[in-house]
Design an enzyme around this catalytic site. Structure first.
Site, PDB file in Angstrom:
ATOM      1  N   HIS A 276      -2.696  -1.102  -3.254  1.00  0.00           N
ATOM      2  CA  HIS A 276      -3.865  -0.270  -3.004  1.00  0.00           C
ATOM      3  C   HIS A 276      -3.754   1.052  -3.763  1.00  0.00           C
ATOM      4  O   HIS A 276      -2.789   1.801  -3.588  1.00  0.00           O
ATOM      5  CB  HIS A 276      -3.995   0.033  -1.510  1.00  0.00           C
ATOM      6  CG  HIS A 276      -4.329  -1.157  -0.684  1.00  0.00           C
ATOM      7  ND1 HIS A 276      -4.072  -1.232   0.675  1.00  0.00           N
ATOM      8  CD2 HIS A 276      -4.905  -2.343  -1.009  1.00  0.00           C
ATOM      9  CE1 HIS A 276      -4.483  -2.397   1.135  1.00  0.00           C
ATOM     10  NE2 HIS A 276      -4.993  -3.089   0.141  1.00  0.00           N
TER      11      HIS A 276
ATOM     12  N   ASP B 203      -4.617  -4.885   6.254  1.00  0.00           N
ATOM     13  CA  ASP B 203      -4.906  -5.779   5.132  1.00  0.00           C
ATOM     14  C   ASP B 203      -3.709  -6.693   4.869  1.00  0.00           C
ATOM     15  O   ASP B 203      -2.569  -6.231   4.787  1.00  0.00           O
ATOM     16  CB  ASP B 203      -5.225  -4.957   3.885  1.00  0.00           C
ATOM     17  CG  ASP B 203      -5.817  -5.794   2.759  1.00  0.00           C
ATOM     18  OD1 ASP B 203      -6.328  -6.896   3.043  1.00  0.00           O
ATOM     19  OD2 ASP B 203      -5.782  -5.340   1.603  1.00  0.00           O
TER      20      ASP B 203
ATOM     21  N   SER C  54       0.860  -1.180   0.000  1.00  0.00           N
ATOM     22  CA  SER C  54       0.000   0.000   0.000  1.00  0.00           C
ATOM     23  C   SER C  54       0.894   1.227   0.000  1.00  0.00           C
ATOM     24  O   SER C  54       1.770   1.336  -0.852  1.00  0.00           O
ATOM     25  CB  SER C  54      -0.953  -0.035   1.204  1.00  0.00           C
ATOM     26  OG  SER C  54      -1.939   0.973   1.097  1.00  0.00           O
TER      27      SER C  54
END
Length: 210
Positions: A52, A145, A25
């Site tokens: 992401h 996540d 991310s």
């Protein structure tokens, strides 16, 4: 009496990696550039990557990474078979799943950990399909996540590597992963890149649990 045979090394005893699943991310572009840039053209495994990005933007990841990588780079397509030596990026606003027949599936089911695509869903589905032949890697990021998915990978016999949180632009994601699942390797981007490239020759780093 014949002398006993030596036991196989841990590297020799483990199945060859067929899929590398990577989650990243915030700060992930730079680290992925280090990892993908280290891979030779003969790298034997496929790579499936969730990075992401905002769901309302077109993905420029393939055009960004293709010049930096010796392997073919493409955005994943629904029902596409997973080919060795290919880098696949998740499409914006779609979960990227691995089917038991080792093809991809795209889904717009609810976000997981506020993310779609979800690293957790990629890891969990890939763990079912690849088991001991899966390597999952968690990189820099600011959420949880990937932590649950990494635990599933390890429970199914796969390998788990995590970027050292001290080297991450956003240390939350690797920290959550280590706390939740542990890891077989925890190190910085340069060492992760060397270890990943070494899979070409079936050479694995010595594992250390955390």
């Amino acid at each position: 009496m014949n002398p006993p045979r030596p036991s196989p090394s841990p590297a020799a005893a483990r199945p060859r990696v067929e899929l590398v699943a990577i989650g990243a991310s915030a700060g992930g572009v730079e680290v992925l550039s280090t990892l993908l840039g280290a891979l030779p053209a003969g790298f034997p495994a496929a790579l499936a990557i969730v990075l992401h990005i905002p769901p309302d933007r077109d993905s420029l990841l393939t055009s960004l990474f293709a010049p930096r990588c010796a392997l073919p780079v493409q955005e994943v397509e629904d029902k596409a078979p997973i080919e060795p030596g290919t880098v696949y990026f998740a499409a914006p606003d779609y979960h990227m799943l691995v089917e038991p027949d080792r093809s991809f599936a795209l889904s717009q089911d609810e976000a997981v950990n506020f993310s779609r695509p979800s690293i957790d869903l990629l890891f969990e589905s890939a763990a079912v399909a690849y088991r001991e032949q899966l390597l999952a890697i968690i990189l820099t990021g600011g959420s949880a996540d990937g932590a649950d998915g990494l635990q599933t990978v390890r429970q199914m016999g796969g390998r788990a590597w995590v970027q050292d949180p001290a080297s991450a632009d956003a240390p939350a994601m690797p920290s959550f992963a280590i706390e939740r699942a542990g890891a077989d390797l925890v190190t910085g981007p340069a060492a992760l890149a060397r270890s990943l490239a070494a899979l070409t020759h079936s050479m694995l780093p010595e594992s250390r649990d955390r």
